[in-house]
Design an enzyme around this catalytic site. Structure first.
Site, PDB file in Angstrom:
ATOM      1  N   ASN A   1       0.826  -1.206   0.000  1.00 22.25           N
ATOM      2  CA  ASN A   1       0.000   0.000   0.000  1.00 22.25           C
ATOM      3  C   ASN A   1       0.860   1.257   0.000  1.00 22.25           C
ATOM      4  O   ASN A   1       0.563   2.222  -0.707  1.00 22.25           O
ATOM      5  CB  ASN A   1      -0.936   0.011   1.206  1.00 22.25           C
ATOM      6  CG  ASN A   1      -2.047  -1.018   1.091  1.00 22.25           C
ATOM      7  OD1 ASN A   1      -2.442  -1.407  -0.003  1.00 22.25           O
ATOM      8  ND2 ASN A   1      -2.548  -1.477   2.219  1.00 22.25           N
TER       9      ASN A   1
ATOM     10  N   HIS B   1      -1.515  -7.045   5.581  1.00 24.56           N
ATOM     11  CA  HIS B   1      -2.718  -7.103   6.413  1.00 24.56           C
ATOM     12  C   HIS B   1      -2.439  -7.798   7.748  1.00 24.56           C
ATOM     13  O   HIS B   1      -3.239  -8.594   8.223  1.00 24.56           O
ATOM     14  CB  HIS B   1      -3.876  -7.782   5.683  1.00 24.56           C
ATOM     15  CG  HIS B   1      -4.404  -6.966   4.537  1.00 24.56           C
ATOM     16  ND1 HIS B   1      -5.373  -7.424   3.685  1.00 24.56           N
ATOM     17  CD2 HIS B   1      -4.082  -5.722   4.086  1.00 24.56           C
ATOM     18  CE1 HIS B   1      -5.629  -6.498   2.774  1.00 24.56           C
ATOM     19  NE2 HIS B   1      -4.856  -5.455   3.002  1.00 24.56           N
TER      20      HIS B   1
ATOM     21  N   TYR C   1      -0.107  -8.838  -2.756  1.00 27.32           N
ATOM     22  CA  TYR C   1       0.460  -7.536  -2.423  1.00 27.32           C
ATOM     23  C   TYR C   1       1.971  -7.496  -2.633  1.00 27.32           C
ATOM     24  O   TYR C   1       2.528  -6.460  -2.996  1.00 27.32           O
ATOM     25  CB  TYR C   1       0.122  -7.169  -0.974  1.00 27.32           C
ATOM     26  CG  TYR C   1      -1.311  -6.751  -0.770  1.00 27.32           C
ATOM     27  CD1 TYR C   1      -1.705  -5.445  -0.969  1.00 27.32           C
ATOM     28  CD2 TYR C   1      -2.279  -7.676  -0.383  1.00 27.32           C
ATOM     29  CE1 TYR C   1      -3.030  -5.052  -0.792  1.00 27.32           C
ATOM     30  CE2 TYR C   1      -3.597  -7.314  -0.212  1.00 27.32           C
ATOM     31  CZ  TYR C   1      -3.971  -5.993  -0.415  1.00 27.32           C
ATOM     32  OH  TYR C   1      -5.279  -5.624  -0.244  1.00 27.32           O
TER      33      TYR C   1
END
Length: 813
Positions: A230, A280, A289
């Protein structure tokens, strides 16, 4: 074709017009200077030329370079791109709350609930469609190259989205990702591609919108939604915003904000020094990811290389090291193992091969900034994957982007690069409860859950029935067979209670058991094992999801096989408990012969049988299975029907039917102290399986209880024991729970590898009742070593070693 919208009335900066095709078939970029005014934060110390160069470089990183649009696979990819964009153009109809009929982003009750997630996703999807249209306009060979109607549609769409929803006056609703990552990336990519057709005022508007939803404060701390992949995505969006808006301060901020991504972490999201990657908080994610992170970092490093904002320093080498430590161990013959892709396995239109294709290209891109030695190794490694993937070759993937396809095609055509074979190795990843075991002709991977790693992840309506993927799932593939095992509609059709290798209660679980983003973890500390890099002992204290199931599972990974042991299998749920020996996907029509103890069994669908005291089984073209102590073996041939919608709310409801051949052992309802023992022989013939079953001296099972599980393989000089509690097994004794592997070598030395998978041993003594004359090497964790008629090793506090193996080499007497 005529444009359905009035032509834009603004003056076109840079005096360009439509992009022209160069003689080589690649697009010639206009070279005029932009008249974009400085937006907030702009410094005049950086020349327009540097911004223009960065914009052109990103354009190349989006579109690809150096390929012929009339050659395959580019012709097909470009044709598919053009067809998709034409469909979007034909159906685009700007209206209040939408760009396409039936796809509204106007949330009547904007908040953060699931309904709002869908509305925000539609907004994000609209930007992605515009990016696709901009790519079709900019690429050669799409049938829409330089098409004015397509250009005007993209510009109209950008205006419409800005005026209606994505602007500095809108309050965010739904999924944060769509506002801070998805939309900004697609918007800025589109701005780069359409830059010479955008007026300065519009660029300023779009930059203000990005600034509103992605403020500088997102980089203030490395927490929450600003970590790992992210964080990289956020950096990418802001770097591009800085380039498009000619704001050096934004580029500086975002390029520097990459720094926390590189160092290895000891908890939470990121890369660990053992090669694990977690996102996460507690989900292994190198295939999801992690791939996004690698692609993002790879592109940003390439983009900024040679500029004022080039990313350098020791952290970049740590990142480069993850190619071989974290990524490569999970790619096998052109696929990336599903046990590190989490929710991604439930998405229609993708599979473990397709997920690997982009990552393979990313490795080539990242390699351009690595040392010559690293780059050469990686290119040889990727070329091997390209050549050995018979099921879904990367260059036949129509969804591959042009930049990725061009990187892979160039490698395939490079005759100076010799394909590297698959390595022979075992890799243990204690920090994400995964392991991989690789031979020349097959590979296996182990998926577990612990008090640090989730059973599975359910979120966004995805992966609704993945609840037993951490229950000891043993996935494996052959070098020239079985690469389709998890790629042919496996997840919507498989029985989720019968994944290969798992021990699970048949207690029915709700879709998404554990809750949306619940990521439930078992209260089980002893999960991991030990390895010398070639062989291994892997173990899991299994506790069932929403179940009273408790068991000890061990796998001993050898040269041609995996020995699988289970003990202490106990539950009080009122349901049967099963261990699935294997569950082979047979596609739509497959019917391989199953042989049990030398007798071929029926191939008719719907056939079931139970074999008392079975000693071996064989599935033609797949594997052999040996049961050293005999077993009551259940076998089922079935056709199972399901849909992608069953496991992912975004999937198709269309029914799909696939065949399966399942071998399992039933421990009964509410078992108390159940056990199993079998040997998996990937690729073995029926004859070889029968011979192994009769070879009583090949394997000795030393223990299979709730206290210890261990084996000895004399031919390999191997003894390996998982000590669930302190005790003695043959010549080995430990004072606390541990995993111990011993290899005796022909040169008169031996290797002992010891670990503390539970991370609870403040001290540990290991005694090996074997004459040892000298300790040749030992880690700092060994505080004392006594040799003689036996070897006694004293370890200090191992709780800080994160379950990592401690290797000792000795001279035998």
């Amino acid at each position: 074709m005529p444009s359905p919208w009035p032509r834009r009335t603004f003056l076109h900066a840079a005096g360009g017009g439509a992009l022209a095709l160069g003689l080589t078939g690649t697009l010639a970029h206009p070279s005029g200077a932009s008249e974009v005014p400085a937006v907030a934060g702009t410094s005049t110390s950086t020349s327009d030329a540097e911004f223009d160069a960065l914009r052109d470089k990103w354009r190349d990183l989006v579109l690809g370079t150096g390929f012929s649009p009339t050659a395959e696979p580019f012709r097909t990819i470009l044709g598919t791109l053009g067809t998709t964009a034409a469909g979007y153009l034909a159906t685009m109809a700007p209206a209040s709350g939408s760009l396409w009929p039936g796809r509204s982003w106007a949330d009547p009750e904007p908040d953060l609930d699931a309904e709002s997630y869908a509305f925000s996703a539609t907004m994000n999807d609209a930007y992605n469609r515009l990016r696709t249209m901009a790519e079709a306009y900019s690429q050669p060979g799409t049938g829409l190259t330089g098409d004015t109607a397509l250009r005007d549609a993209v510009l109209t769409g950008l205006d419409h989205l800005y005026s209606e929803v994505y602007n500095e006056h809108t309050t965010r609703y739904g999924n944060w990702y769509n506002w801070q990552i998805g939309a900004p990336q697609a918007l800025m990519d589109t701005c780069v591609l359409m830059y010479d057709h955008l007026p300065a005022t519009r660029i300023a508007d779009y930059c203000r919108a990005v600034d509103a939803f992605v403020p500088d404060s997102v980089f203030a701390s490395y927490t929450g939604t600003s970590t790992g992949a992210n964080r990289v995505d956020l950096c990418r969006g802001v770097v591009l915003r800085g380039i498009v808006g000619k704001d050096p301060a934004k580029i500086t901020l975002a390029s520097q904000a990459l720094a926390p991504v590189f160092p290895y972490v000891t908890s939470g999201d990121g890369f660990y020094d053992d090669g694990s990657f977690v996102q996460h908080r507690n989900v292994p994610y190198i295939g999801g990811y992690g791939a996004v992170l690698h692609d993002g970092v790879g592109r940003l490093l390439a983009l900024l290389r040679g500029s004022h904002w080039e990313v350098t320093g020791p952290g970049t080498q740590l990142f480069l090291d993850t190619i071989e430590k974290a990524v490569a161990p999970f790619i096998y013959n052109g696929l990336i193992m599903d046990n590190v892709s989490s929710r991604g396995v439930s998405r229609i239109g993708t599979n473990e091969h397709q997920r690997a294709h982009g990552l393979m290209a990313t490795i080539l891109l990242v390699g351009q900034g690595a040392s010559p030695e690293e780059n050469a190794r990686w290119r040889a490694m990727v070329k091997g994957w390209l050549q050995r993937d018979y099921y879904y070759p990367a260059l036949k993937n129509p969804g591959l982007s042009l930049i990725r396809a061009s990187l892979l095609q160039a490698l395939q055509d490079d005759t100076s690069v010799k394909a590297a074979p698959e390595p022979v190795e075992h890799r243990l990843f204690p920090n994400m409860a995964r392991a991989t075991h690789r031979r020349r002709d097959w590979a296996a991977s182990f998926s577990m859950a612990s008090n640090r790693i989730a059973h599975y992840e359910f979120g966004n309506g995805e992966h609704a029935r993945g609840y037993h993927t951490g229950a000891g799932w043993l996935s494996w593939w052959g070098g020239d067979f079985g690469l389709e095992q998890y790629s042919d509609a496996y997840w919507p059709t498989v029985d989720p209670y019968r994944l290969p290798g798992i021990t699970a209660s048949r207690k029915p679980l709700a879709d998404g058991e554990g809750g949306n983003w619940g990521q439930p973890m078992p209260d089980a500390a002893w999960v991991g094992g030990t390895t010398d890099g070639e062989y291994a002992a892997v173990g899991q204290h299994l506790k069932g999801l929403s179940s009273t199931l408790d068991a000890r599972k061990s796998w001993f990974c050898l040269d041609d096989s995996v020995v699988c042991l289970g003990a202490g299998i106990t539950a009080k749920d009122g349901h049967a408990v099963e261990t699935t020996v294997d569950n082979r996907a047979l596609g739509a029509t497959g019917a391989p012969v199953l042989t049990v103890d030398g007798r071929p069994q029926p191939v008719a669908q719907g056939w079931t049988a139970t074999f008392d005291d079975a000693r071996w089984a064989h599935i033609a073209g797949q594997a052999g299975y040996v049961f050293p102590a005999g077993v009551t073996l259940g076998a089922v041939r079935e056709e199972r029907t399901g849909s992608w919608r069953d496991i992912n709310t975004g999937g198709s409801p269309d029914p799909i039917t696939r065949r399966y051949l399942t071998l399992f052992t039933d421990h009964g309802v509410d078992p108390a102290g159940g056990a199993y023992a079998y040997v998996l022989l990937p690729g073995a013939s029926a004859r070889a399986t029968a011979h192994r079953s009769r070879d009583r001296g090949w394997l000795r099972i030393l223990a299979n209880s709730v206290s210890q599980q261990g084996v000895r393989v004399p031919k390999l000089g191997l003894t390996a024991v998982n000590f669930w509690s302190a005790g003695t097994v043959e010549r080995l004794r430990t004072s606390a729970p541990a995993s111990v592997l011993v290899r005796e070598h022909r040169n008169g030395t031996a290797t002992l590898v010891v670990s503390d998978p539970a991370r609870q041993a403040t001290s540990l003594e290991v005694l090996w009742n074997r004459r040892v004359t000298k300790v040749l090497s030992r880690p700092a964790t060994v505080t004392a070593a006594t040799t003689g008629s036996s070897l006694k090793l004293t370890f200090g506090d191992l709780t800080g070693q994160a379950g990592a193996p401690q290797r000792i080499t000795v001279r035998l007497g």
